[in-house]
Design a protein around this motif. Structure first.
Motif, PDB file in Angstrom:
ATOM      1  N   ALA A   1      19.195 -71.856  25.889  1.00 31.94           N
ATOM      2  CA  ALA A   1      20.264 -71.679  25.995  1.00 31.94           C
ATOM      3  C   ALA A   1      21.027 -71.923  23.737  1.00 31.94           C
ATOM      4  N   ALA A   2      21.009 -73.014  23.603  1.00 33.34           N
ATOM      5  CA  ALA A   2      21.669 -73.635  22.306  1.00 33.34           C
ATOM      6  C   ALA A   2      20.815 -73.028  21.085  1.00 33.34           C
ATOM      7  N   ALA A   3      19.596 -72.226  21.351  1.00 33.27           N
ATOM      8  CA  ALA A   3      18.970 -72.402  19.986  1.00 33.27           C
ATOM      9  C   ALA A   3      19.101 -70.268  20.549  1.00 33.27           C
ATOM     10  N   SER A   4      19.296 -69.736  21.542  1.00 34.08           N
ATOM     11  CA  SER A   4      19.936 -67.844  21.462  1.00 34.08           C
ATOM     12  C   SER A   4      20.529 -67.343  20.375  1.00 34.08           C
ATOM     13  N   THR A   5      20.534 -66.338  19.637  1.00 33.00           N
ATOM     14  CA  THR A   5      20.982 -65.965  19.612  1.00 33.00           C
ATOM     15  C   THR A   5      21.259 -64.633  19.830  1.00 33.00           C
ATOM     16  N   ALA A   6      22.174 -63.708  19.089  1.00 34.08           N
ATOM     17  CA  ALA A   6      22.310 -61.920  19.719  1.00 34.08           C
ATOM     18  C   ALA A   6      20.901 -61.287  18.924  1.00 34.08           C
TER      19      ALA A   6
ATOM     20  N   ALA B   1      18.192 -62.763  19.532  1.00 36.32           N
ATOM     21  CA  ALA B   1      16.568 -63.240  20.005  1.00 36.32           C
ATOM     22  C   ALA B   1      17.068 -64.400  21.189  1.00 36.32           C
ATOM     23  N   PRO B   2      17.516 -63.276  21.915  1.00 35.32           N
ATOM     24  CA  PRO B   2      18.474 -63.480  23.124  1.00 35.32           C
ATOM     25  C   PRO B   2      17.613 -64.742  24.304  1.00 35.32           C
ATOM     26  N   PHE B   3      18.167 -65.339  25.425  1.00 34.10           N
ATOM     27  CA  PHE B   3      18.218 -66.373  26.356  1.00 34.10           C
ATOM     28  C   PHE B   3      18.328 -65.837  28.099  1.00 34.10           C
ATOM     29  N   ALA B   4      18.105 -65.526  28.808  1.00 38.05           N
ATOM     30  CA  ALA B   4      19.267 -65.559  29.854  1.00 38.05           C
ATOM     31  C   ALA B   4      17.847 -67.060  30.904  1.00 38.05           C
ATOM     32  N   HIS B   5      19.043 -67.064  32.135  1.00 41.12           N
ATOM     33  CA  HIS B   5      18.211 -67.479  32.971  1.00 41.12           C
ATOM     34  C   HIS B   5      18.053 -67.414  34.909  1.00 41.12           C
ATOM     35  N   ILE B   6      17.504 -66.620  35.203  1.00 40.33           N
ATOM     36  CA  ILE B   6      17.930 -66.292  36.341  1.00 40.33           C
ATOM     37  C   ILE B   6      16.949 -66.777  37.716  1.00 40.33           C
ATOM     38  N   ALA B   7      18.068 -67.419  38.894  1.00 37.78           N
ATOM     39  CA  ALA B   7      17.593 -68.289  39.935  1.00 37.78           C
ATOM     40  C   ALA B   7      17.873 -67.696  41.733  1.00 37.78           C
ATOM     41  N   PHE B   8      16.701 -67.181  41.932  1.00 34.91           N
ATOM     42  CA  PHE B   8      17.149 -66.905  43.196  1.00 34.91           C
ATOM     43  C   PHE B   8      16.900 -68.505  44.507  1.00 34.91           C
ATOM     44  N   GLU B   9      18.234 -68.771  44.477  1.00 32.21           N
ATOM     45  CA  GLU B   9      17.705 -70.524  44.843  1.00 32.21           C
ATOM     46  C   GLU B   9      18.706 -70.368  45.927  1.00 32.21           C
ATOM     47  N   PRO B  10      18.463 -70.787  47.198  1.00 30.11           N
ATOM     48  CA  PRO B  10      19.629 -71.528  48.289  1.00 30.11           C
ATOM     49  C   PRO B  10      20.428 -72.837  48.049  1.00 30.11           C
ATOM     50  N   ARG B  11      21.843 -72.190  48.233  1.00 29.95           N
ATOM     51  CA  ARG B  11      23.169 -72.888  48.211  1.00 29.95           C
ATOM     52  C   ARG B  11      23.423 -73.263  49.380  1.00 29.95           C
TER      53      ARG B  11
ATOM     54  N   ARG C   1      22.405 -66.566  34.304  1.00 29.17           N
ATOM     55  CA  ARG C   1      23.580 -67.268  33.600  1.00 29.17           C
ATOM     56  C   ARG C   1      22.536 -66.489  31.998  1.00 29.17           C
ATOM     57  N   ASP C   2      23.676 -66.468  31.122  1.00 30.05           N
ATOM     58  CA  ASP C   2      23.023 -66.256  29.536  1.00 30.05           C
ATOM     59  C   ASP C   2      23.507 -67.026  28.147  1.00 30.05           C
ATOM     60  N   GLY C   3      22.694 -66.755  28.168  1.00 23.16           N
ATOM     61  CA  GLY C   3      22.302 -68.032  27.186  1.00 23.16           C
ATOM     62  C   GLY C   3      23.543 -67.875  25.409  1.00 23.16           C
ATOM     63  N   SER C   4      23.832 -67.083  25.090  1.00 19.71           N
ATOM     64  CA  SER C   4      25.231 -66.789  24.897  1.00 19.71           C
ATOM     65  C   SER C   4      26.753 -67.395  25.144  1.00 19.71           C
ATOM     66  N   ASP C   5      26.938 -67.414  26.530  1.00 20.81           N
ATOM     67  CA  ASP C   5      28.005 -68.187  27.190  1.00 20.81           C
ATOM     68  C   ASP C   5      27.274 -68.508  28.784  1.00 20.81           C
ATOM     69  N   PHE C   6      26.083 -69.916  28.397  1.00 22.53           N
ATOM     70  CA  PHE C   6      25.304 -71.072  29.121  1.00 22.53           C
ATOM     71  C   PHE C   6      26.859 -71.630  30.178  1.00 22.53           C
ATOM     72  N   ALA C   7      27.462 -71.351  30.070  1.00 22.99           N
ATOM     73  CA  ALA C   7      28.482 -72.100  31.278  1.00 22.99           C
ATOM     74  C   ALA C   7      29.005 -71.434  32.164  1.00 22.99           C
TER      75      ALA C   7
END
Length: 355
Positions: free
Chosen positions: A301-306, A308-318, A331-337
């Motif tokens: 996420a920290a290395a991504s740019t406009a 060279a974007p990065f995303a994390h996609i999860a389908f998991e139990p909570r 979660r999108d790399g530009s606003d990963f929190a």
């Protein structure tokens, strides 16, 4: 004490099978739990695994090994009770199904014992319904090529999610001639960004990792995957068979490494969207390793740019008040929190609904 634990774990799996629409497995596993308590053939089959934690899924290992025998023609008396082999399960004749199951376990104990060493891997294709939803949300109209990296890939079938067909009332997405059809994809209206008119997703790289990957184009690998699909759920088996056909024409790469080590070599790339996704696998990863995974995701996420974007996609139990909810979180790399909860679904992915 460990016997009590094993009986409880098998009983919980029986309840889950009943809840998820498998009356055959629910009935057989309840009998198997009692057989373990009584010291019968099922106790011999799971010997050494009595204290295994829930995620080891000893009940699914046991019944998966039996299902493999049915699919290979080595349990004809049981095959007549298994819809996956052309048989019929009659809830009024559970005793006959159980007698055949118990006899099969006793007669094929070395086979079952070997199967107990294999972690259950269905590579559930229905979960692609959530993964593709997250990907299309992340693209948000951008015509960027996509690099897919999957954690806990098993056979890598869900790395082919862009080649599946998703349908529900008034909705369709994906190639109409796909051998993988996922009907009933949505309960109610699908999310607005699932628009069939948008350009097809262009995937330029498909890579995954798994501690024990399965080769989907091998006879042994295909048997393992089919054996772990519940025998009275033909729709799931049909989806798997279609995905296996696709795997023969669109190969994916699944490295035999852990998730954290796999991600260490991944970097964002200029002009492409780099995506790391996974579905119902986090529970199998030790907490220490997942902390390393999270560190790698933060690095990406920290290395991504406009450009060279990065995303994390999860389908998991909570965890929820009454058990677990299976949520699609992006979660999108530009606003990963910021975690965006986009949808919820049953554990096998169909149907999903917006939240």
């Amino acid at each position: 004490m460990s016997i009590d634990h094993a009986v409880a774990m098998i009983g919980l799996q029986a309840d889950a099978c009943e809840e998820l629409g498998s009356p055959l497995y629910a009935a057989l596993l309840r009998r198997a739990a009692q057989d373990v308590r009584d010291g019968g053939p099922c106790a011999d089959a799971i010997a050494g695994y009595e204290g295994a934690p829930g995620p080891d899924a000893i009940a699914l290992r046991l019944i998966g090994g039996v299902h493999a025998l049915v699919l290979t023609g080595r349990a004809p008396e049981l095959a007549v009770r298994f819809p996956s082999a052309g048989g019929t399960f009659d809830p009024a004749a559970t005793d006959r199904a159980w007698d055949a199951f118990r006899t099969t376990v006793a007669a094929e104990l070395p086979w079952i014992r070997d199967w107990m060493t294999r972690p259950p891997q269905t590579n559930e294709v229905g979960r692609a319904n959530l993964l593709i939803t997250g990907l299309l949300h992340t693209l948000a109209g951008r015509q960027l090529p996509v690099r897919l990296f999957e954690l806990g890939s098993s056979a890598g079938l869900n790395l082919l999610a862009d080649r599946f067909r998703y349908e529900s009332a008034g909705f369709g997405y994906g190639p109409e001639d796909s051998p993988v059809l996922l009907p009933g994809a949505w309960r109610g209206a699908p999310p607005a960004w699932l628009d069939e008119e948008q350009p097809p997703v262009v995937v330029t790289e498909r890579r995954g990792c798994d501690p024990t990957p399965i080769d989907p184009v091998s006879a042994e690998g295909a048997l393992a995957l089919r054996a772990y699909v519940w025998a009275d759920q033909p729709a799931r088996a049909a989806r798997l068979n279609g995905a296996l056909r696709l795997a023969g024409t669109t190969p994916t790469r699944v490295d035999p490494v852990g998730a954290a080590d796999f991600l260490a070599d991944v970097q964002p790339r200029e002009g492409t969207l780099t995506v790391v996704w996974h579905s119902v696998m986090r529970q199998y990863v030790p907490a220490e390793e997942w902390a390393r995974v999270e560190g790698e995701l933060q690095r990406l996420a920290a290395a991504s740019t406009a450009t060279a974007p990065f995303a994390h996609i999860a389908f998991e139990p909570r965890r929820a008040d009454n058990g677990h909810r299976f949520l699609l979180v992006v979660r999108d790399g530009s606003d990963f929190a910021v975690e965006r909860v986009l949808a919820e679904a049953v554990p096998h992915g169909l149907p999903a609904w917006t939240v």
